[in-house]
Write an enzyme that holds these catalytic residues in place. Structure first.
Site, PDB file in Angstrom:
ATOM      1  N   ARG A  15       0.925  -1.177  -0.047  1.00 14.21           N
ATOM      2  CA  ARG A  15      -0.146  -0.053  -0.031  1.00 14.21           C
ATOM      3  C   ARG A  15       0.778   1.202   0.109  1.00 14.21           C
ATOM      4  O   ARG A  15       2.065   1.153   0.247  1.00 14.21           O
ATOM      5  CB  ARG A  15      -1.006   0.019   1.213  1.00 14.21           C
ATOM      6  N   LYS A  75       1.614   2.178   7.111  1.00 12.94           N
ATOM      7  CA  LYS A  75       1.950   1.596   8.688  1.00 12.94           C
ATOM      8  C   LYS A  75       2.643   2.339   9.617  1.00 12.94           C
ATOM      9  O   LYS A  75       3.035   3.259   9.037  1.00 12.94           O
ATOM     10  CB  LYS A  75       2.618   0.099   8.270  1.00 12.94           C
ATOM     11  N   TYR A  94      -1.328   4.408  10.502  1.00  5.54           N
ATOM     12  CA  TYR A  94      -1.588   3.784  11.343  1.00  5.54           C
ATOM     13  C   TYR A  94      -0.490   3.471  12.484  1.00  5.54           C
ATOM     14  O   TYR A  94       0.740   3.642  12.078  1.00  5.54           O
ATOM     15  CB  TYR A  94      -1.891   2.351  11.021  1.00  5.54           C
ATOM     16  N   HIS A  96      -1.254   1.901  16.110  1.00 13.22           N
ATOM     17  CA  HIS A  96      -1.128   0.765  17.003  1.00 13.22           C
ATOM     18  C   HIS A  96      -0.326   0.707  18.043  1.00 13.22           C
ATOM     19  O   HIS A  96       0.363  -0.223  18.571  1.00 13.22           O
ATOM     20  CB  HIS A  96      -1.088  -0.620  16.115  1.00 13.22           C
ATOM     21  N   GLU A 118      -6.237   4.965  13.518  1.00 11.80           N
ATOM     22  CA  GLU A 118      -7.032   3.890  13.864  1.00 11.80           C
ATOM     23  C   GLU A 118      -7.990   4.507  15.080  1.00 11.80           C
ATOM     24  O   GLU A 118      -8.704   3.731  15.627  1.00 11.80           O
ATOM     25  CB  GLU A 118      -6.261   2.801  14.434  1.00 11.80           C
ATOM     26  N   VAL A 239     -11.802  -8.692  17.853  1.00 10.85           N
ATOM     27  CA  VAL A 239     -12.260  -7.657  18.898  1.00 10.85           C
ATOM     28  C   VAL A 239     -11.285  -6.536  18.931  1.00 10.85           C
ATOM     29  O   VAL A 239     -10.295  -6.481  18.459  1.00 10.85           O
ATOM     30  CB  VAL A 239     -12.290  -8.423  20.381  1.00 10.85           C
ATOM     31  N   VAL A 267      -6.848 -11.241  13.684  1.00 11.76           N
ATOM     32  CA  VAL A 267      -6.686 -10.065  12.729  1.00 11.76           C
ATOM     33  C   VAL A 267      -6.440  -9.171  14.098  1.00 11.76           C
ATOM     34  O   VAL A 267      -5.847  -8.096  13.618  1.00 11.76           O
ATOM     35  CB  VAL A 267      -8.172  -9.830  12.248  1.00 11.76           C
ATOM     36  N   ASP A 270      -2.859  -6.508  15.489  1.00 11.15           N
ATOM     37  CA  ASP A 270      -2.120  -5.127  15.611  1.00 11.15           C
ATOM     38  C   ASP A 270      -2.370  -4.339  16.782  1.00 11.15           C
ATOM     39  O   ASP A 270      -1.532  -3.620  17.435  1.00 11.15           O
ATOM     40  CB  ASP A 270      -2.507  -4.373  14.470  1.00 11.15           C
ATOM     41  N   VAL A 298      -0.969 -12.117  10.607  1.00 14.53           N
ATOM     42  CA  VAL A 298      -0.231 -11.060   9.718  1.00 14.53           C
ATOM     43  C   VAL A 298      -0.722  -9.709  10.519  1.00 14.53           C
ATOM     44  O   VAL A 298      -2.070  -9.454  10.285  1.00 14.53           O
ATOM     45  CB  VAL A 298      -0.588 -11.344   8.395  1.00 14.53           C
ATOM     46  N   ASN A 300      -0.306  -6.738   8.781  1.00 13.08           N
ATOM     47  CA  ASN A 300      -0.773  -5.796   7.493  1.00 13.08           C
ATOM     48  C   ASN A 300      -1.558  -6.573   6.734  1.00 13.08           C
ATOM     49  O   ASN A 300      -1.115  -6.687   5.455  1.00 13.08           O
ATOM     50  CB  ASN A 300       0.498  -5.174   7.315  1.00 13.08           C
TER      51      ASN A 300
HETATM   52  N1  LIG Z   1      -4.039  -7.525  11.048  1.00 10.04           N
HETATM   53  C1  LIG Z   1      -4.470  -6.589  10.154  1.00 10.04           C
HETATM   54  O1  LIG Z   1      -4.135  -6.534   9.142  1.00 10.04           O
HETATM   55  C2  LIG Z   1      -5.790  -5.655  10.329  1.00 10.04           C
HETATM   56  C3  LIG Z   1      -6.048  -5.600  11.700  1.00 10.04           C
HETATM   57  N2  LIG Z   1      -7.117  -4.773  12.088  1.00 10.04           N
HETATM   58  C4  LIG Z   1      -7.730  -5.064  13.308  1.00 10.04           C
HETATM   59  O2  LIG Z   1      -8.847  -5.770  13.650  1.00 10.04           O
HETATM   60  C5  LIG Z   1      -9.503  -5.470  14.839  1.00 10.04           C
HETATM   61  C6  LIG Z   1     -10.832  -5.201  14.787  1.00 10.04           C
HETATM   62  O3  LIG Z   1     -11.173  -4.078  14.209  1.00 10.04           O
HETATM   63  P1  LIG Z   1     -12.682  -3.588  13.719  1.00 10.04           P
HETATM   64  O4  LIG Z   1     -13.422  -4.825  13.553  1.00 10.04           O
HETATM   65  O5  LIG Z   1     -12.580  -2.475  13.009  1.00 10.04           O
HETATM   66  O6  LIG Z   1     -13.222  -3.158  15.270  1.00 10.04           O
HETATM   67  P2  LIG Z   1     -14.607  -2.758  15.709  1.00 10.04           P
HETATM   68  O7  LIG Z   1     -14.709  -1.822  16.568  1.00 10.04           O
HETATM   69  O8  LIG Z   1     -15.676  -2.819  14.514  1.00 10.04           O
HETATM   70  O9  LIG Z   1     -15.214  -4.031  16.280  1.00 10.04           O
HETATM   71  C7  LIG Z   1     -14.643  -4.712  17.386  1.00 10.04           C
HETATM   72  C8  LIG Z   1     -15.700  -5.657  18.248  1.00 10.04           C
HETATM   73  O10 LIG Z   1     -15.063  -6.210  19.184  1.00 10.04           O
HETATM   74  C9  LIG Z   1     -16.210  -6.231  20.220  1.00 10.04           C
HETATM   75  N3  LIG Z   1     -15.530  -6.855  21.492  1.00 10.04           N
HETATM   76  C10 LIG Z   1     -14.718  -6.090  22.468  1.00 10.04           C
HETATM   77  N4  LIG Z   1     -14.737  -6.729  23.697  1.00 10.04           N
HETATM   78  C11 LIG Z   1     -14.888  -8.312  23.166  1.00 10.04           C
HETATM   79  C12 LIG Z   1     -15.106  -9.454  23.652  1.00 10.04           C
HETATM   80  N5  LIG Z   1     -14.726  -9.417  25.046  1.00 10.04           N
HETATM   81  N6  LIG Z   1     -15.584 -10.501  23.167  1.00 10.04           N
HETATM   82  C13 LIG Z   1     -16.161 -10.501  22.058  1.00 10.04           C
HETATM   83  N7  LIG Z   1     -16.191  -9.011  21.551  1.00 10.04           N
HETATM   84  C14 LIG Z   1     -15.734  -8.156  21.907  1.00 10.04           C
HETATM   85  C15 LIG Z   1     -17.145  -4.893  20.275  1.00 10.04           C
HETATM   86  O11 LIG Z   1     -17.852  -5.073  20.922  1.00 10.04           O
HETATM   87  C16 LIG Z   1     -16.913  -4.701  18.869  1.00 10.04           C
HETATM   88  O12 LIG Z   1     -18.233  -5.047  18.405  1.00 10.04           O
HETATM   89  C17 LIG Z   1      -8.694  -4.038  15.337  1.00 10.04           C
HETATM   90  O13 LIG Z   1      -7.521  -4.399  16.599  1.00 10.04           O
HETATM   91  C18 LIG Z   1      -8.090  -3.666  14.062  1.00 10.04           C
HETATM   92  O14 LIG Z   1      -6.884  -2.740  14.311  1.00 10.04           O
HETATM   93  C19 LIG Z   1      -7.896  -4.174  11.067  1.00 10.04           C
HETATM   94  C20 LIG Z   1      -7.555  -3.985   9.955  1.00 10.04           C
HETATM   95  C21 LIG Z   1      -6.210  -4.767   9.312  1.00 10.04           C
HETATM   96  C1  LIG Z   2      -5.232  -1.604  10.272  1.00 11.54           C
HETATM   97  C2  LIG Z   2      -4.313  -1.876   9.982  1.00 11.54           C
HETATM   98  O1  LIG Z   2      -3.371  -2.394  10.858  1.00 11.54           O
HETATM   99  C3  LIG Z   2      -3.811  -2.318   8.596  1.00 11.54           C
HETATM  100  O2  LIG Z   2      -4.413  -1.970   7.625  1.00 11.54           O
HETATM  101  O3  LIG Z   2      -2.655  -2.737   8.481  1.00 11.54           O
END
Ligand SMILES: NC(=O)C1=CN([C@@H]2O[C@H](COP(=O)(O)OP(=O)(O)OC[C@H]3O[C@@H](n4cnc5c(N)ncnc54)[C@H](O)[C@@H]3O)[C@@H](O)[C@H]2O)C=CC1
Ligand SMILES: CC(=O)C(=O)O
Ligand SMILES: [Mg+2]
Length: 366
Positions: A15, A75, A94, A96, A118, A239, A267, A270, A298, A300
């Site tokens: 990206r 990132k 981002y 984190h 974020e 979560v 997921v 991060d 992963v 990202n």
């Molecule tokens: N690895 C990657 O490449 C990426 C990682 N992410 C990450 O994914 C994660 C989720 O992001 P979003 O879905 O946008 O967040 P979001 O805020 O839309 O959803 C998170 C959900 O987790 C729930 N939650 C909180 N505590 C909980 C528990 N104990 N049990 C079950 N559910 C619970 C919340 O109520 C909420 O509905 C974030 O950490 C974000 O940074 C996002 C994009 C890319």
């Molecule tokens: C949100 C995030 O960490 C990503 O898009 O890589």
């Protein structure tokens, strides 16, 4: 303002923080844009595209950081970039922070203005600059999970959709936010049986309303998590506690309860991950195995589909980039409360409480 767009150097990160359309808008508003040579190639944008839009191409990342008032990237800065960041420079990306004390300390030392995509937050609590990447990662989580359920890569050997005469696979989704809903939708589309857990009843009601009947909802608590990890083939960690370290919903001892070859796609890695055994991996080496459970962590994920992700990300970041460039960060954040929530570290001071809490820091120690 002088705006710089460096090439991302994180592993397999295709990206880029700005498209030629973004350059065009900034130049139209009398700003100067420096783009590092080759920065957009992974996303299909070439030097000549940026030049035609009005940018100047610089050869090295060092030049981009040295000559810019604001850095717009994707990132978090990696260790090689720490020393390039200047006092008073705006870094819009981002971060984190809660998952990396080293990064947090480095940005405190830099005395820059760290505005984290974020944590930019609208009045209704939604996260407009995280959402599109969560949509990408949620959808990808099922693609990746399905692949690692295959036996040659140590998965359980389950086809998520099943076939006539054989039950489909089971997918457990932790968190019914953006990642969780997109993952549930993809899994349901493949024909898998899906269970979605959340602590927020509004989210569970919404999932229940919009999803087909083979997607069921349950409240998220340890009892239910212990029950469902035994019967589900693929577990998606989605979560989020805004800006904070993710809670460890799956502890190390629970892995022994799972069937060998179960796949976890965390997921939430991060923000530190919602599985105790999560540690960040790269697209080059995406998985590792503990107690026969495949971990895909992963940090990202959207970086692997940059043609989609760069446009999805910059569609939402550009209005904020323009505001920051036109007004400067103080006035922009004074006028726009959503953007102000993105302020994480300002001139050496952590201004986002959840980051302090993640490291058990007392205000006086920072
Ligand atoms: N690895 C990657 O490449 C990426 C990682 N992410 C990450 O994914 C994660 C989720 O992001 P979003 O879905 O946008 O967040 P979001 O805020 O839309 O959803 C998170 C959900 O987790 C729930 N939650 C909180 N505590 C909980 C528990 N104990 N049990 C079950 N559910 C619970 C919340 O109520 C909420 O509905 C974030 O950490 C974000 O940074 C996002 C994009 C890319
Ligand atoms: C949100 C995030 O960490 C990503 O898009 O890589
Ligand atoms: Mg086991």
């Amino acid at each position: 303002m002088i705006v710089g767009v460096p090439k991302e150097i994180k592993n397999n990160e295709g990206r880029v923080g700005m498209t030629p359309a973004g350059v065009f808008e900034l130049v139209k508003n009398n700003h100067t844009v420096y783009v590092q040579s080759g920065a957009g190639e992974g996303s299909g944008f070439f030097n000549h595209d940026y030049q035609r839009a009005g940018a100047t191409i610089l050869d090295t990342i060092g030049q981009v950081y040295a000559m810019s008032d604001m850095i717009v990237k994707v990132k978090e800065p990696v260790a090689q970039e720490y020393s390039l960041i200047q006092k008073g420079q705006i870094v819009f990306t981002y971060f984190h922070f809660a998952s990396s004390e080293a990064l947090t300390q480095a940005m405190i030392r830099s005395k820059s203005i760290c505005i984290a995509y974020e944590t930019v937050e609208d009045a209704d609590g939604s996260l407009p600059l995280l959402t599109p990447m969560s949509e990408v990662a949620g959808r990808m989580a099922i693609q990746q999970g399905a692949k690692y359920l295959e036996k040659p890569v140590k998965g359980k050997g389950v086809l998520l959709g099943g076939v006539p005469g054989v039950s489909p696979g089971r997918v457990l989704v932790l968190g019914a936010g953006t990642v969780g809903i997109q993952a549930a939708k993809m899994a349901a589309g493949l024909g898998a049986q899906v269970t979605v857990l959340d602590v927020n009843m509004k989210r569970l009601r919404y999932v229940n309303d919009i999803m087909p009947s083979h997607v069921v909802t349950e409240f998220s608590n340890e009892f239910n998590i212990r029950k469902y990890i035994k019967t589900h083939d693929l577990i998606i960690g989605g979560v989020l506690l805004k800006g904070a370290k993710a809670p460890n919903l799956i502890t190390r001892d629970m892995l022994k309860e799972m069937h060998p070859g179960t796949v976890i796609v965390d997921v939430a890695v991060d923000q530190g991950g919602c599985v105790e055994t999560t540690k960040p991996t790269t697209h080059e080496n995406p998985i590792y195995i503990i107690d026969d459970v495949v971990h895909y962590c992963v940090a990202n994920m959207p970086g692997a589909v940059p043609y989609t992700s760069t446009v999805a990300l910059t569609n939402v970041t550009l209005p904020y980039v323009l505001k920051l460039a036109n007004m400067g960060w103080r006035s922009a954040c004074n006028l726009d409360k959503s953007l102000a929530k993105g302020l994480n570290i300002v001139e050496g001071e952590v201004v986002y409480k959840e980051i302090m809490e993640a490291f058990n820091w007392e205000p006086a120690l920072v």
